[in-house]
Design a protein around this motif. Structure first.
Motif, PDB file in Angstrom:
ATOM      1  N   LEU A  23       0.761  -1.117   0.022  1.00  0.00           N
ATOM      2  CA  LEU A  23      -0.145   0.022  -0.157  1.00  0.00           C
ATOM      3  C   LEU A  23       0.995   1.412  -0.039  1.00  0.00           C
ATOM      4  CD1 LEU A  23      -2.709   1.246   0.012  1.00  0.00           C
ATOM      5  CD2 LEU A  23      -2.752   1.052   2.600  1.00  0.00           C
ATOM      6  N   GLN A  24       2.115   1.258   0.802  1.00  0.00           N
ATOM      7  CA  GLN A  24       2.989   2.382   0.768  1.00  0.00           C
ATOM      8  C   GLN A  24       3.261   2.650  -0.424  1.00  0.00           C
ATOM      9  OE1 GLN A  24       5.617   2.188   4.086  1.00  0.00           O
ATOM     10  NE2 GLN A  24       7.084   3.474   2.993  1.00  0.00           N
ATOM     11  N   SER A  71       3.687   7.244   9.086  1.00  0.00           N
ATOM     12  CA  SER A  71       4.739   8.369   9.024  1.00  0.00           C
ATOM     13  C   SER A  71       5.472   8.391   7.596  1.00  0.00           C
ATOM     14  CB  SER A  71       5.800   8.293  10.137  1.00  0.00           C
ATOM     15  OG  SER A  71       6.589   7.085  10.178  1.00  0.00           O
ATOM     16  N   HIS A  72       5.406   7.324   7.032  1.00  0.00           N
ATOM     17  CA  HIS A  72       6.238   7.235   5.769  1.00  0.00           C
ATOM     18  C   HIS A  72       5.180   8.008   4.549  1.00  0.00           C
ATOM     19  CE1 HIS A  72       9.381   4.966   7.133  1.00  0.00           C
ATOM     20  NE2 HIS A  72      10.099   5.331   5.980  1.00  0.00           N
ATOM     21  N   LEU A 107       8.606   5.797  17.900  1.00  0.00           N
ATOM     22  CA  LEU A 107       8.114   7.386  17.841  1.00  0.00           C
ATOM     23  C   LEU A 107       9.094   8.298  17.315  1.00  0.00           C
ATOM     24  CD1 LEU A 107       6.147   6.900  21.051  1.00  0.00           C
ATOM     25  CD2 LEU A 107       4.933   7.254  18.780  1.00  0.00           C
ATOM     26  N   LEU A 108      10.317   8.238  17.959  1.00  0.00           N
ATOM     27  CA  LEU A 108      11.412   9.237  17.614  1.00  0.00           C
ATOM     28  C   LEU A 108      11.415   9.158  16.261  1.00  0.00           C
ATOM     29  CD1 LEU A 108      13.014  11.492  18.762  1.00  0.00           C
ATOM     30  CD2 LEU A 108      14.703   9.622  19.540  1.00  0.00           C
ATOM     31  N   GLN A 109      11.940   8.027  15.582  1.00  0.00           N
ATOM     32  CA  GLN A 109      12.230   7.861  14.221  1.00  0.00           C
ATOM     33  C   GLN A 109      11.026   8.393  13.170  1.00  0.00           C
ATOM     34  OE1 GLN A 109      12.670   3.653  14.126  1.00  0.00           O
ATOM     35  NE2 GLN A 109      14.978   3.835  14.270  1.00  0.00           N
ATOM     36  N   ALA A 110       9.896   8.161  13.833  1.00  0.00           N
ATOM     37  CA  ALA A 110       8.842   8.645  12.945  1.00  0.00           C
ATOM     38  C   ALA A 110       8.568  10.286  13.062  1.00  0.00           C
ATOM     39  CB  ALA A 110       7.092   8.204  13.402  1.00  0.00           C
ATOM     40  N   LEU A 111       8.786  10.866  14.212  1.00  0.00           N
ATOM     41  CA  LEU A 111       8.953  12.313  14.299  1.00  0.00           C
ATOM     42  C   LEU A 111      10.091  13.059  13.624  1.00  0.00           C
ATOM     43  CD1 LEU A 111       8.112  12.788  18.194  1.00  0.00           C
ATOM     44  CD2 LEU A 111       6.573  13.455  16.362  1.00  0.00           C
TER      45      LEU A 111
END
Length: 119
Positions: A23-24, A71-72, A107-111
């Motif tokens: 899907l991405q 996030s992507h 969470l940090l990587q997503a931010l």
């Protein structure tokens, strides 16, 4: 939206839907064609995020893959995902001491990813 050939999910079932990676890739090529499916995945993610906020010591199995997915693709849907950075940041700030290390890191990587993409 596009009809996903070979994917016919039953009512309430995400099992027959395309994988997040598939899907991405589809979303990157044609965001407008997948708005409905992305909205469905985002709502599911938001319910999981609420669970993690309530019980930060554990996370549902599909939380981290969905966190990575939203996030992507967030930059493809700026209005739909407008609250995402704030929600993730709030969870990290308020519950960092009790979150699982893998969740904290994700969470940090997503931010960081969201910030790098101008969100």
């Amino acid at each position: 939206g596009h009809v996903l050939a070979g994917f016919a999910p039953g009512p309430g079932s995400m099992a027959a839907a395309p994988s997040l990676a598939t899907l991405q890739n589809l979303v990157r090529r044609d965001p407008d064609g997948y708005t409905e499916e992305v909205g469905r995945r985002l709502r599911h993610f938001q319910s999981l995020l609420a669970l993690v906020e309530q019980q930060p010591g554990s996370s549902p199995a599909d939380f981290l893959p969905l966190l990575s997915f939203v996030s992507h693709i967030a930059a493809c849907f700026p209005s739909l995902m407008a609250d995402l950075p704030e929600g993730l940041g709030r969870l990290l700030e308020e519950r960092h001491d009790v979150l699982e290390p893998a969740v904290r890191r994700a969470l940090l990587q997503a931010l960081v990813l969201l910030r790098n993409r101008g969100m």
